[in-house]
Motif scaffolding. Sequence first.
Motif, PDB file in Angstrom:
ATOM      1  N   ASP A 116      -5.825   3.794  -1.888  1.00 19.40           N
ATOM      2  CA  ASP A 116      -5.047   3.626  -3.121  1.00 19.40           C
ATOM      3  C   ASP A 116      -5.948   3.526  -4.360  1.00 19.40           C
ATOM      4  N   PHE A 175       0.844  -1.207   0.000  1.00 22.64           N
ATOM      5  CA  PHE A 175       0.000   0.000   0.000  1.00 22.64           C
ATOM      6  C   PHE A 175       0.869   1.243   0.000  1.00 22.64           C
ATOM      7  N   THR A 185      -2.562  -3.282  -4.470  1.00 26.33           N
ATOM      8  CA  THR A 185      -2.819  -2.640  -3.176  1.00 26.33           C
ATOM      9  C   THR A 185      -3.670  -3.516  -2.261  1.00 26.33           C
TER      10      THR A 185
END
Length: 199
Positions: A114, A74, A108
């Motif tokens: 994100d 992430f 992610t």
Amino acid sequence: MTQQQSRLVTVLGAFAAGLVLCFGAIYLIIGPGISSGALRTAQIGGPFRLTDQNGKTVTDQDFKGKPLLVFFGFTHCPDVCPTTLFDISEVMKSLGPDAGRVGAVFITVDPGRDTAASLKEYLSSFDPHVEGLTGDDAALAAVAKEYRVYYKKVPLDGGDYTMDHTAIVYLMDKEGRFVSPFSLKRTAEVAAADLRKHL
Ligand SMILES: [Cu+2]
């Protein structure tokens, strides 16, 4: 047996049981990489349909024909993700023109923050061959499960949060089958030479 001896036996027994549990857990993590054949290929990886950093829908099929590095993380990650992406970028640089024949995806585990746009911005600091993938919670949960990736939201003081996540880089072959975890604990040249074997 004295009381003290029996306590010692109990402690040693518990320790031995703990070792077995540990080795069991380690086997679950690395086992598929060291066993062979159809078993391991059935265990890690699988189909996905996600969105790349440009907002385009991509599936696992789009990467067929190229060895592929798969890493979950992430963009708000303080160190493991940026370090790993930096190392992957160095390997890509080492590959030179062959980098175009290899894929690398950063998937992610934090789709709430994100978005495609934030992945694009974040990845502009790394090698352009690294693609960022996001999606809805269900799609990401499904792909994480296929790759046996653990992730969990961890609240921080002040209402913010971070993510715990598995930090293995997976090497998939041209057919999308799992080969092994891909080690970045070696020089970029050596890692690049390893990748070239799968071109
Ligand atoms: Cu991370």
